[in-house]
Every structure is written in C-alpha cells, then in structure tokens.
Enzyme design. Structure first.
Site, PDB file in Angstrom:
ATOM      1  N   GLU A 160       0.814  -1.226   0.000  1.00 34.27           N
ATOM      2  CA  GLU A 160       0.000   0.000   0.000  1.00 34.27           C
ATOM      3  C   GLU A 160       0.842   1.269   0.000  1.00 34.27           C
ATOM      4  O   GLU A 160       1.724   1.455   0.844  1.00 34.27           O
ATOM      5  CB  GLU A 160      -0.924  -0.006   1.238  1.00 34.27           C
ATOM      6  N   LYS A 218      -8.724  -0.865   0.943  1.00 40.96           N
ATOM      7  CA  LYS A 218      -9.724  -1.402   1.879  1.00 40.96           C
ATOM      8  C   LYS A 218     -10.410  -2.521   1.142  1.00 40.96           C
ATOM      9  O   LYS A 218     -10.916  -2.336   0.032  1.00 40.96           O
ATOM     10  CB  LYS A 218     -10.781  -0.362   2.265  1.00 40.96           C
TER      11      LYS A 218
END
Ligand code: ISJ
Ligand code: GLN
Length: 883
Positions: free
Chosen positions: A672, A689
C-alpha cells in the site's frame, strides 16, 4: 463578487471535501473554523460584521445532544442568526435539535452506502431529479425523528427504498443516476444491500422563516450525485437572501487538474538558485541484470563482509562504514526501498552509511505527550470535554488558522558517520520542516531530465504511528521503538527495473570543494565496482548472484590496480544448508507468537468498535493487534530474502537502524502506498480497503477476486476511505484538483486480493511536504473515519502502541518530492523481539469471527516466511497463541 462562506468543522474527516466543493461553487476558498476554535460571542460579532455571506456546518462524530461534539454549531443555530446556513449530517441534526426536534438512533447505521432520495421540489433541490435517479451517500447512525419536527421546520426529502454500496460498473459515472436504490438487483454478495423495507427516513429540511437548511446525507462524497448542484442551489438561496442577482458560475477550476506538462505546475525547487546542495551522478545503463538484479546488488554492496570493513563491502565505498558504534555489523545502517514487483514500481533505492552529510536521525515523543496534549487543550477553556480534548493539541489545521498550540516537544538524536551525537528538543515535524527548508538540491534542467526518478538524496526511514500526536491526535501509548527514524542519505544507488539501469548518486554542498570531491570519488568508486561486478559475473566469476536470497553472498575486494575481483563469501549473505542448520541450532527454539489481544479480547474489541459505529462515534474503525515473540529472532537478511520471494510487494523495504543486537530492523512487504508527492506537485494516495484470501485453485481464486470486487461490505469500506483521503488531500491541494482516477480496483498479491483506489490532487504552491504529511498522517486506511475520534476509540481498545506498524516508510527527497508507504505486512525486529501488526477495518456489517480471521490472514505471509526461517519448512506458519 465572490461568495464568502464560513465552514464550521465538527472534527470530521469529510470537512475538506465540502471545502473543495464550496471553493468550486464560490470561486473562493471558504474560511474553516473548528467548532471550538473561537468563542460564540466572538463568532457572533464576526457574523454581524458581515465577514461571511453564508455558513456551512460540517458532519462529524457523536451526537448534537452532546455539547462537546457540536460546540459552536449548536450555539449558532440556537441563536437563530439571519444568515443562510446549511447543516450537513451532524450539522443537519443540530439544526433540528436547536429548534426542538428529537434525535434518535436510525433503524440501522448506514456508512458509505447509497440511497435514492425523493424530494419535495424545494429550491435547495432545484434541477435535481427526485427518486430513483437521485442517489446520495449516507454516513450516519442517528437521525432526526420526523414526527418530532416543530412547525417551524419543513421536511424536504426522504429515502425511497433501502441502501446499497456503490455498484460494480457504475464507478466511472460515480453515482449521479447510477443507482436504483432498493431494487433487489442492487444488493449483492457479502454484507448485502438493504432491500428497503419501505423506509422513508428524513433526509432534508428547511426552516420556514429563516434561511436555514439541512441535509442528512453527504453531498461532498465522491459517489453522491448532484453534490455541486446542491451547493450551487444553496449559493443561489444565499444571493437571493442578500437581495443580489445570481452571478454567473465562476470559471471552472477543473483546468487546474494535473494535465499535460506545463499546465499549472508550481515552481520547481531544483531550479531555484537558493538550493544549497548539488547532485553528482553516474548512469550505468543496461547493467542491472548483469550485476545480479537489485537483490544481487544490494547484498553484494550492503549485505556484509567477512572482513568487517564496512557496511558497503566495496571497500572505500562508504566513507565510514563499520566504524560507527564500534560494531562489526556489516549491515549497520542500511536501507533498501525495494520495488519487489517491478511491474508495479519502477525504481528501487539502496544505500548505507554515507558521506559527511550522512546522519542517522531518531526521534522520540516525550513520554508524557498524551498528558501534554490534554493539558494544552484543557487550558483553553474550550468546549471539548476531556475525552476529546486531545484533538485540540498539536492541530495541524491548514486553511483555518487553527492549531496554534505547541506540539509536544520530544528528543531528536542525530548521529553522524563518525559516531558523534547531537540532541535536540523539538517536535518532529517542526524539525523536518526546517530541515527541508534549508536542504534543497539544485540541478540543471538537463540533469533533472536525466534522473527519471524522484529520490536524489534526502531522508529514508519511517514515521511511527504515535506521531499522530503531532497531527491532531494524541500519543496514548509509548512506543518501544523510535517514533520516527530516518537516514539522511547523501550517497545511494537507484535502479530502474524497466530499463535495466543503475544510477549512482551523491549529494554535496555547493560551496564546499571537499564535499564535492568526496561525492565524485564515491560515485566513481562505486560505479567502477558495479561495472567490475557485472564484468566478473559475465565472465562466470559470481554464479551466485542470480540466485534468490538463500544462495551464497559475495564480496567485492579491491585490488592494487583498482580492478575488483569477486569472491564468494559463505556465512554472510546466505548460508549453505549445513551452515543454516547450525545457525538454527544455536538460536533458542522459536517460541509461539503471542497476540497482544488474544482471540477473546479481539472479538470483544470488534464488538466495542461496532457499538461505537452504532452510536455515531465513527463510520469505520481500523482495529489492529500485535503478534510478537521474544527470544528468537531470525537473521534479518534471511527473513527479508524469504519475504520478498514468498510475498513480493511494490512498497517493500529493508531498513536497519544501528548495529548488532541493538539494531532496529524492518522487513516490510507492504502493498500500500500512503502518499507520493511527485515533481510538479502531483500528490497521489492509493488506499486499500477490502481483503480476500487467495486460493491455489485458479478457478476458486478468480471467483474470490470477483467476489471481493462485488462485495457490498468491502465497497462501502473502500468508499469511506476514498472520501477520507480526498479530504486529507483537499486540505493541501488546489481547489478542483482532487480526483479519483481509479476506484475499487482489484490487485492480487501472494496471499491476498486487495481492493485499491487511487486519489490524486495537485499540491497548492506553498503547501510544504510537512503540510501534506500533517494533513494526511497517519494514513486513513489505518485509522478509519472520522480520523481523530476514531483514533481515540482505537487508543482505548488497543492495549499498546502500534509503533512502526501503521505508520509510513519511504523517502523524502531534497528536491521537494516524497514517496511513503503504509507500514503493514512488516516484521519489526528489535533486540530480542520480533513483532508483526495486523488488523482490518470494522464496519457495521462486520462479523467478529470473520474480522479475527482477516487479521490472521494479513499476518499469514509473514508468519510463513518466519516459519521458513525457523526451519519449519515450506509454508508452515509459526504458531500463534490463541489466548
Ligand atoms: C490493517 C491492515 O491492513 C489495512 C486494512 C485493510 C483492510 O481492512 O482490508 C487493507 C489494507 C490496509 O489498509 C494490516 O495489513 O494489518
Ligand atoms: N456523518 C455525520 O455527521 C454523522 C452524524 C452522527 N454522528 C451520526 O452518526 O448520525
């Protein structure tokens, strides 16, 4: 004339999305005041003085029934001022409450989901369709009971049908007329949309005599249709109230979108004459594979030497390698920002102890930071109760004039290559701001063009989670690792995986001949050694370098004539099987990992998060825990080598601070990106997410990815974080420039599929890197929303610090660019302790057992790699205590 708007911020994480929307509609930036930033008498005076034409009251956590949650918002509405007001969500609820309406729990909390809206045709909704073609995003647990409305309040709009997450295939036309709220086709897979049950919940109202309006939904969400139209209607109502004709729309700010080169780019710092630093570099095209790839190169140069002559085994490469700390740790103070998946990241950077500019920087917050923040907040006599007082401390509230209180002052230690130390009492971001202001490298336009990557020297390291104490949060727990640690790296190698090139770079001080000579000599020496390494490998002298970690290392030994030869070294880089076994036998047997919150406690924490969601205190909570084990730390090099092989990731990293058994070692395989600031001011966040396990069966694996892509629960989670990152970027970006080029894409890694979105914006000239970090740290995907209140909830539930985990690591370059990841999927080795953080987002649809499993899933790749290093063989994960 431009419309001047006051935006009252109820400490929400979507306020700056409203800020951006209002800026576009008005053609001018609104003023932002936090709901406890000034006293009501002062605000009343300023309103009476005509400072603003209208007021928007933001959403926020909590309830309007709690004074501390709404502060000025409720005081203002109770005073019934003759100025147009638009309340959004919490602001809407405060409007109803101020006039005697009742607040109650909604039939169910709805966060990050869309509902179709029917409206009465009031001027607030002029030009906006009613019914199935009008879908809006909702983030609320409470509502205004329609039956309780006093006669002075007129209901204007209602949900029709149920709610559902943003659907697949509608991403690009982000809502608008995307949804058919309530049709059975709109609900899919896990989490499930609500079919509606004929609910007709109050979504908007207006005062019958005052120019006061409110909406329960979020016009500023990326997925709400007609948000700008609604704000424009509010502007039109405002002009009408002031007896002015409606002016034409301000010129579109969309032209500020980062476009082709040359469009609206801020000044480029490396062309500024003031720059005190220069870069010397050599480009070695086509040598990367020949030199053993980035892995071969890193272990060769920085992996170790049997002679203990420095962390760069090319003798003389590092002016001071090995001397610092009196250690014989050849890997002391080394870094490798490793794009381990070259298809997803083009450049990697590596280095060790450097030249005369080099420092190791370690920062610790004061142990009493939490108390200090609370005291600062409390002393102001603000409306914030002690529970939320910390939100006032160390606020970094751009655009509002707020946040004047002094951040907690911690201790920063700078260690030079010769071991000398300097201690400074400071806050970290204040120090960083001053450093970046005084350290700027200037290069010619030709050199800038010749360096296709952004890191030309500067800081490499991490920001720990507890630094939130300097970003509007508080330091509730004291970390055992430094709250920030960086190398001031003045000598490094950059590799370009796409062109197979290596660059050798060194920074030097423009006004110092000796500094320049040092840089040139280092670059020449390292370039020569890389060339010699490649030549020797091609001649067959270093057959090991192709092999992944696990094969033998080798070291470059300079000869009298300056030509290096390659010598295989056993026991430093990687051991042959027999040596490895010996080493394992020497280490104490691997104990089980302990969960900081055992299974029962974790499940209880999930339940507490869900209660907070139900009560309107949060929209989404990223709950985590820590797995740790003492007494048996695998060799870092072996662990990292295994990790990057079993779980390659685009934002992977090796960071080793210090030497020997005191060293702090990070082995990171993060997928990420937190935030990148590129040349020309482009900011990019890539929040994740949505996580699903992979399967060894290709069909099942493809099904898992497709299910994740369509998952109601995960799409709602992702939308919330996208709106959060839009907000954080919106604090420092040009109005109209924040956009979402990729929404909810699926990326697949070794053990998990992930749902990833991309949020971009153009940094306002004058917004520094530190402004960007203060606006967005810690990354919203690790906190949840609204960020400050949700971090307080997390502080109460998690029983210890997150430390490095959950923070960010990467580089901050002295050319005004930076690239930082989110520190997840990371093994932290410190002393005799090995720890791994893991967690996930809790939403109303969460199933506690499912969340516990998701947390375990996220630790899996690391546990497997550790299991392999323990000698557990293959995929055996290390045992975890279920306590
Ligand atoms: C909390 C972690 O990951 C975060 C939570 C995710 C999720 O809830 O799906 C995904 C990526 C990260 O933002 C972790 O890996 O420990
Ligand atoms: N987004 C909001 O403003 C939420 C308002 C309130 N906290 C609720 O949950 O209903």
């Amino acid at each position: 004339m431009e419309l001047r708007t006051l935006l009252i911020d109820n400490y929400d994480s979507y306020t700056y999305n409203l800020f951006q929307l209002i800026a576009e509609v008005n053609g001018a930036l609104p003023t932002v005041l936090r709901n406890d930033e000034v006293s009501w008498p002062e605000l009343e005076r300023r309103i009476a003085g005509g400072e603003w034409h209208n007021i928007v009251i933001s959403p926020g956590p909590g309830t309007p029934e709690r004074e501390a949650d709404v502060g000025l918002s409720l005081a203002l509405l109770r005073a019934q001022p003759h100025i147009p007001v638009l309340g959004v969500c919490l602001g809407f609820q405060a409007l109803a409450l101020a006039h005697g309406g009742a607040i109650a729990h909604a039939p169910e909390p709805v966060h990050g989901r869309l509902s179709a809206i029917a409206h009465s045709g009031h001027a607030l909704f002029e030009g906006i369709p009613s019914g199935r073609r009008y879908a809006v995003v909702r983030y609320h647990s409470l509502l205004v009971e329609e039956g309780s409305l006093p006669p002075c309040l007129e209901p204007l709009a209602w949900t029709c049908g149920g709610h559902h997450a943003l659907q697949l295939g509608t991403d690009d036309d982000a809502a608008g007329d995307a949804s058919s709220g309530g049709s059975s086709s709109s609900s899919s897979s896990s989490g499930g949309g609500s079919p509606g049950r004929g609910e007709r919940l109050l979504m908007a109202l207006a005062h019958r005599t005052l120019p006061h309006y409110g909406v329960q939904f979020h016009p500023e969400s990326i997925a709400t249709g007609f948000g700008a139209a609604l704000l424009r209607n509010f502007a039109a109502l405002t002009w009408r109230f002031h007896g002015q004709p409606l002016p034409p729309l301000p010129p579109s700010l969309a032209s500020k979108l980062p476009g082709p080169p040359g469009s609206a780019m801020p000044p480029r710092p490396w062309e500024q004459p003031a720059g005190s630093l220069r870069v010397h570099h050599r480009h070695l095209p086509g040598l990367l594979a020949a030199a053993g790839g980035s892995e071969g190169l890193f272990w060769h140069l920085f992996g170790g030497s049997s002679r203990g002559s420095g962390n760069c085994t090319a003798e003389g490469c590092c002016s001071s390698g090995g001397r610092l700390g009196g250690s014989s740790d050849p890997q002391a103070d080394t870094f490798w920002l490793d794009s381990a998946t070259p298809d997803r990241g083009r450049f990697s950077f590596m280095g060790g102890r450097g030249g005369s500019l080099w420092r190791r920087v370690e920062y610790r917050l004061p142990p009493n930071a939490a108390d200090a923040a609370a005291a600062v907040a409390g002393s102001g006599g603000s409306l914030g109760g002690p529970q939320h007082a910390a939100a006032n401390g160390a606020a970094a509230h751009l655009g509002s004039g707020g946040g004047s209180s002094r951040p907690p002052q911690g201790t920063l230690v700078l260690t030079a290559a010769d071991g000398s130390e300097q201690r400074i009492t400071t806050d970290f971001f204040g120090w960083l701001q001053a450093l970046l202001a005084s350290h700027c490298c200037r290069v010619s336009p030709e050199d800038a063009a010749a360096l296709p990557f952004d890191f030309w020297g500067g800081l490499v390291g991490y920001l720990g989670y507890e630094l939130k104490a300097e970003c509007g949060g508080r330091a509730a727990h004291v970390s055992t690792t430094p709250d920030a640690a960086f190398f001031l790296a003045d000598q490094l190698l950059a590799v370009d995986h796409h062109t197979d090139s290596i660059y050798v770079l060194a920074l030097f001080e423009a006004d110092s001949t000796s500094s320049q000579q040092e840089a040139q000599q280092w670059v020449d020496r390292v370039a020569a050694r890389v060339q010699a390494l490649a030549a020797a490998r091609q001649a067959g002298g270093a057959g090991d370098a192709q092999a992944p970690a696990g094969a033998n290392g080798s070291v470059l030994q300079p000869q009298a004539n300056g030509v290096s030869r390659v010598q295989a070294v056993r026991g430093s880089a990687e051991q042959p099987p027999a040596t490895k076994q010996q080493q394992q036998a020497e280490r104490p047997p691997a104990g089980a990992f302990q969960l900081r919150e055992g299974r029962q406690r974790y499940l209880k924490n999930v339940a507490s998060c869900m209660q907070a969601l139900y009560d309107g205190e949060s929209y989404e909570v990223c709950l985590t825990t820590m797995l740790s084990r003492r007494g048996s730390v695998p060799p870092a090099q072996q662990l990292y080598g295994t990790l990057r092989r079993v779980n390659p990731a685009p934002y992977a990293a090796w960071l080793r601070f210090g030497a020997g058994s005191d060293a702090l070692q990070l082995c990171c395989c993060s997928p990420e990106r937190f935030l990148r600031g590129g040349r020309g001011g482009l900011l990019e966040a890539k929040p994740i997410k949505g996580t699903a396990p992979r399967s060894s069966d290709p069909e099942q694996d493809a099904r898992a990815a497709a299910e994740l892509a369509a998952s109601e629960k995960d799409r709602a989670e992702n939308l919330m974080i996208v709106d959060l990152l839009r907000n954080d970027l919106g604090r420092v970006c040009e109005p109209g420039s924040v956009h979402v080029p990729a929404l909810m894409h699926i990326e697949s890694y070794a053990t998990v599929h992930q749902m990833v979105s991309t949020v971009r914006g153009l940094r306002r000239p004058g917004a520094s890197i530190v402004d960007c970090l203060r606006a967005a740290f810690p990354g919203g995907s690790m906190t949840g929303a609204p960020k400050i209140r949700t971090m307080e909830i997390i502080d109460q539930l998690e029983q210890g610090p997150r430390g490095v985990y959950s923070g960010s690591l990467g580089f901050i370059s002295f050319n005004d660019t930076f690239d930082l990841n989110i520190v997840i999927r990371t093994a932290v080795l410190h002393g005799d302790t090995l720890s791994i953080g893991a967690g996930g987002a809790i939403v109303v649809q969460s199933d506690p057992e499912g969340e516990y499993e998701e947390m375990r899933l996220k630790a899996r790749a690391l546990l497997r790699a550790i299991g392999e290093c323990d000698g557990g063989g293959g995929a055996a994960p290390a045992a975890v205590d279920e306590g």
